[in-house]
Design a protein around this motif. Structure first.
Motif, short mmCIF file in Angstrom:
data_model
loop_
_atom_site.label_atom_id
_atom_site.label_comp_id
_atom_site.label_asym_id
_atom_site.label_seq_id
_atom_site.Cartn_x
_atom_site.Cartn_y
_atom_site.Cartn_z
N VAL A 9 4.11 -6.76 -6.11
CA VAL A 9 3.33 -5.93 -5.19
C VAL A 9 2.30 -6.86 -4.57
CG1 VAL A 9 1.68 -4.05 -4.98
CG2 VAL A 9 3.59 -3.84 -6.55
N CYS A 10 2.27 -6.92 -3.26
CA CYS A 10 1.33 -7.84 -2.62
C CYS A 10 0.96 -7.32 -1.23
CB CYS A 10 1.92 -9.23 -2.52
SG CYS A 10 3.49 -9.31 -1.67
N PRO A 11 -0.12 -7.89 -0.67
CA PRO A 11 -0.50 -7.49 0.68
C PRO A 11 0.60 -7.87 1.67
CG PRO A 11 -2.24 -8.78 -0.35
CD PRO A 11 -1.04 -8.85 -1.24
N LEU A 12 0.64 -7.19 2.77
CA LEU A 12 1.64 -7.43 3.80
C LEU A 12 1.66 -8.90 4.20
CD1 LEU A 12 3.65 -5.83 5.52
CD2 LEU A 12 1.89 -5.66 7.26
N GLY A 13 2.83 -9.49 4.21
CA GLY A 13 2.98 -10.87 4.65
C GLY A 13 3.02 -11.91 3.55
N CYS A 14 2.59 -11.59 2.34
CA CYS A 14 2.56 -12.60 1.28
C CYS A 14 3.92 -12.78 0.63
CB CYS A 14 1.53 -12.26 0.23
SG CYS A 14 2.08 -11.03 -0.95
N GLY A 15 4.83 -11.85 0.82
CA GLY A 15 6.13 -11.90 0.16
C GLY A 15 6.92 -13.16 0.43
N ARG A 16 6.78 -13.70 1.62
CA ARG A 16 7.52 -14.93 1.93
C ARG A 16 7.06 -16.08 1.07
NH1 ARG A 16 5.35 -14.11 6.88
NH2 ARG A 16 5.71 -11.93 6.98
N ARG A 17 5.78 -16.09 0.68
CA ARG A 17 5.26 -17.19 -0.13
C ARG A 17 5.70 -17.11 -1.57
NH1 ARG A 17 0.48 -15.68 2.64
NH2 ARG A 17 -0.36 -14.83 0.73
N ILE A 18 5.93 -15.91 -2.10
CA ILE A 18 6.25 -15.78 -3.52
C ILE A 18 7.67 -15.29 -3.77
CG2 ILE A 18 3.87 -15.42 -4.20
CD1 ILE A 18 4.49 -12.44 -4.35
N ARG A 19 8.45 -15.17 -2.74
CA ARG A 19 9.78 -14.57 -2.84
C ARG A 19 10.65 -15.21 -3.91
NH1 ARG A 19 11.91 -10.96 0.19
NH2 ARG A 19 10.41 -11.26 1.84
N THR A 20 10.54 -16.49 -4.14
CA THR A 20 11.44 -17.16 -5.08
C THR A 20 11.28 -16.66 -6.50
OG1 THR A 20 9.87 -18.95 -5.37
CG2 THR A 20 11.59 -19.26 -3.71
N GLU A 27 5.56 -4.69 -0.21
CA GLU A 27 4.38 -5.13 0.52
C GLU A 27 3.79 -3.93 1.26
OE1 GLU A 27 5.03 -9.42 2.25
OE2 GLU A 27 6.75 -8.16 2.70
N GLU A 28 2.47 -3.88 1.29
CA GLU A 28 1.84 -2.83 2.08
C GLU A 28 0.48 -3.26 2.55
OE1 GLU A 28 1.52 0.71 -0.25
OE2 GLU A 28 0.15 -0.15 -1.66
N GLN A 29 0.09 -2.68 3.66
CA GLN A 29 -1.24 -2.88 4.20
C GLN A 29 -1.74 -1.50 4.56
OE1 GLN A 29 -1.46 -5.43 7.60
NE2 GLN A 29 -3.67 -5.47 7.58
N VAL A 30 -2.69 -1.02 3.77
CA VAL A 30 -3.18 0.34 3.97
C VAL A 30 -4.70 0.35 3.95
CG1 VAL A 30 -1.16 1.46 2.98
CG2 VAL A 30 -3.05 0.84 1.51
N SER A 31 -5.25 1.40 4.52
CA SER A 31 -6.70 1.58 4.45
C SER A 31 -7.06 2.18 3.09
CB SER A 31 -7.15 2.50 5.58
OG SER A 31 -6.74 3.82 5.31
N PRO A 32 -8.32 2.10 2.71
CA PRO A 32 -8.72 2.62 1.40
C PRO A 32 -8.44 4.11 1.18
CG PRO A 32 -10.46 1.27 2.34
CD PRO A 32 -9.41 1.44 3.40
N VAL A 33 -8.25 4.86 2.23
CA VAL A 33 -8.03 6.30 2.07
C VAL A 33 -6.59 6.74 2.27
CG1 VAL A 33 -10.40 6.92 2.63
CG2 VAL A 33 -8.72 6.76 4.45
N SER A 34 -5.71 5.83 2.70
CA SER A 34 -4.34 6.26 2.95
C SER A 34 -3.49 6.27 1.68
CB SER A 34 -3.65 5.40 4.01
OG SER A 34 -4.13 4.14 4.09
N ARG A 35 -2.43 7.02 1.78
CA ARG A 35 -1.46 7.12 0.68
C ARG A 35 -0.73 5.79 0.54
NH1 ARG A 35 3.77 10.68 0.90
NH2 ARG A 35 4.50 10.31 -1.19
N ARG A 36 -0.48 5.36 -0.68
CA ARG A 36 0.14 4.06 -0.95
C ARG A 36 1.63 4.24 -1.23
NH1 ARG A 36 -3.27 0.42 -4.57
NH2 ARG A 36 -1.87 -1.07 -3.61
#
Length: 82
Positions: A9-20, A27-36
């Motif tokens: 589970v990581c912030p949007l965009g980091c998956g390419r760095r740790i994919r191996t 991956e998700e990028q959400v505001s503090p009040v949005s549903r995850r």
């Protein structure tokens, strides 16, 4: 029988760095009040023996009670948090 899976589970965009190191990445990028939705999908995906990998603990949970709830959900499924 399903093999142990590393789930990230990581912030949007980091998956390419740790994919191996992970078999499945949420991956998700959400505001503090949005549903995850990605976290919810991840917790549904995790199975017994899986290892949930997070890039930063503060990206997994919004508060200590939230973290306790997530860890409880993982323990119920006999998965670990790394």
């Amino acid at each position: 029988m399903r093999q142990t899976t590393a789930v990230c589970v990581c912030p949007l965009g980091c998956g390419r760095r740790i994919r191996t190191g992970c078999d499945e990445i949420f991956e998700e990028q959400v505001s503090p009040v949005s549903r995850r939705e990605e976290l919810e999908r991840c917790l549904k995906f995790v199975r017994k023996g899986d290892s949930l990998v997070v890039t930063k603990l503060d990206r997994l949970a919004r508060s200590i009670p939230d973290l306790v709830k997530i860890i409880g959900a993982l323990e119920e499924k006999e998965a670990t948090l790394n």
